[in-house]
Each structure stands twice: as C-alpha cells, then as structure tokens.
Design a protein around this motif. Structure first.
Motif, PDB file in Angstrom:
ATOM      1  N   ARG A  49       0.816  -1.213   0.000  1.00  0.00           N
ATOM      2  CA  ARG A  49       0.000   0.000   0.000  1.00  0.00           C
ATOM      3  C   ARG A  49       0.853   1.268   0.000  1.00  0.00           C
ATOM      4  O   ARG A  49       0.346   2.352   0.253  1.00  0.00           O
ATOM      5  CB  ARG A  49      -0.954  -0.017   1.190  1.00  0.00           C
TER       6      ARG A  49
ATOM      7  N   GLU B 272      -4.433   5.839  -3.010  1.00  0.00           N
ATOM      8  CA  GLU B 272      -4.761   4.520  -3.557  1.00  0.00           C
ATOM      9  C   GLU B 272      -6.049   4.663  -4.360  1.00  0.00           C
ATOM     10  O   GLU B 272      -7.104   4.927  -3.783  1.00  0.00           O
ATOM     11  CB  GLU B 272      -5.012   3.517  -2.423  1.00  0.00           C
TER      12      GLU B 272
ATOM     13  N   ARG C 270      -9.162   2.650  -3.142  1.00  0.00           N
ATOM     14  CA  ARG C 270      -9.768   3.007  -1.857  1.00  0.00           C
ATOM     15  C   ARG C 270     -10.160   4.475  -1.776  1.00  0.00           C
ATOM     16  O   ARG C 270     -10.987   4.851  -0.969  1.00  0.00           O
ATOM     17  CB  ARG C 270      -8.782   2.734  -0.711  1.00  0.00           C
TER      18      ARG C 270
ATOM     19  N   LYS D  72      -2.215   6.474   0.422  1.00  0.00           N
ATOM     20  CA  LYS D  72      -1.396   5.271   0.572  1.00  0.00           C
ATOM     21  C   LYS D  72      -0.700   5.357   1.922  1.00  0.00           C
ATOM     22  O   LYS D  72      -0.731   6.390   2.593  1.00  0.00           O
ATOM     23  CB  LYS D  72      -0.332   5.225  -0.532  1.00  0.00           C
TER      24      LYS D  72
END
Length: 117
Positions: free
Chosen positions: A10, A65, A68, A72
């Motif tokens: 991530r 990200e 999402r 990150k």
C-alpha cells in the motif's frame, strides 16, 4: 492487542518527494495539523495525526490509492514532506478509512534512534 503490520503493497515502491510547488501548496495547512496524545500496548506506542480535510485536495494524486480513495501508506520522507513533524522512529501503518484525513502511526516502545557518528 497485537500490533498491526505494515502492508508495504500500500506504499509507493519508493518515496515520491514533493516538488517545491506541491510543498508550497500545502504550507497553509501545516499549522492546522493535529497530533493526538500517545497511547500504547505492550510492544508499540501509537498516535494519530489529523490532517485538515481541505489539505487532502492539495496532496499529489500519486499519494492516493485509486481503489480506496484514501492516502497510501506514506514513507517517512513523504509524510514529513506534507508538514507532519514528529520525533524519529514513527511509521505510518494505516489510514482511518471512515475519516481518511486521519493517519495512524506506530513505533516500538522505548524507541531509541540510531547513534549519530
């Protein structure tokens, strides 16, 4: 309570430093960053850092990200570049998804920075 592990998938593969222009765009928010008190378990101490919500709009898209819509996990160079200031040893390990402007940090209990030579 077991300490959460850092999911390195991530993060950006390497730290992506801010440009001078990007850093200048974030300067107005630095004084509004809120730092929680520290809390701990048997192994780690924790704190959360709350960024002003408007600040998220100025952070480069490479820090997010896409799947999402949250930040990150940031390398130390990245979060320090945003204007987050804390002592050594802190690691960004999670974003509080219901409130994506809240970043969670941890470091080992009784952390001692490496000796400077």
């Amino acid at each position: 309570m077991t300490s959460p592990e850092v999911d390195f998938t991530r993060r950006n593969p390497t730290a992506r430093p801010l440009t001078d222009k990007e850093r200048d765009a974030l300067d107005e928010f630095v004084d509004s960053i809120h730092y929680s008190s520290r809390y701990n378990d048997d192994h780690y101490e924790y704190r959360h850092v709350q960024l002003p919500k408007q600040m998220l709009k100025k952070i480069p898209k490479e820090y997010f990200e896409p799947s999402r819509g949250t930040l990150k996990l940031l390398w130390e160079e990245e979060w320090r570049g945003l204007g987050i200031t804390q002592s050594l040893g802190w690691e960004h390990y999670e974003v509080h998804e219901p409130e994506p402007h809240i970043l969670l940090f941890k470091r080992p209990m009784n952390y001692q920075p490496p000796a400077q030579h």
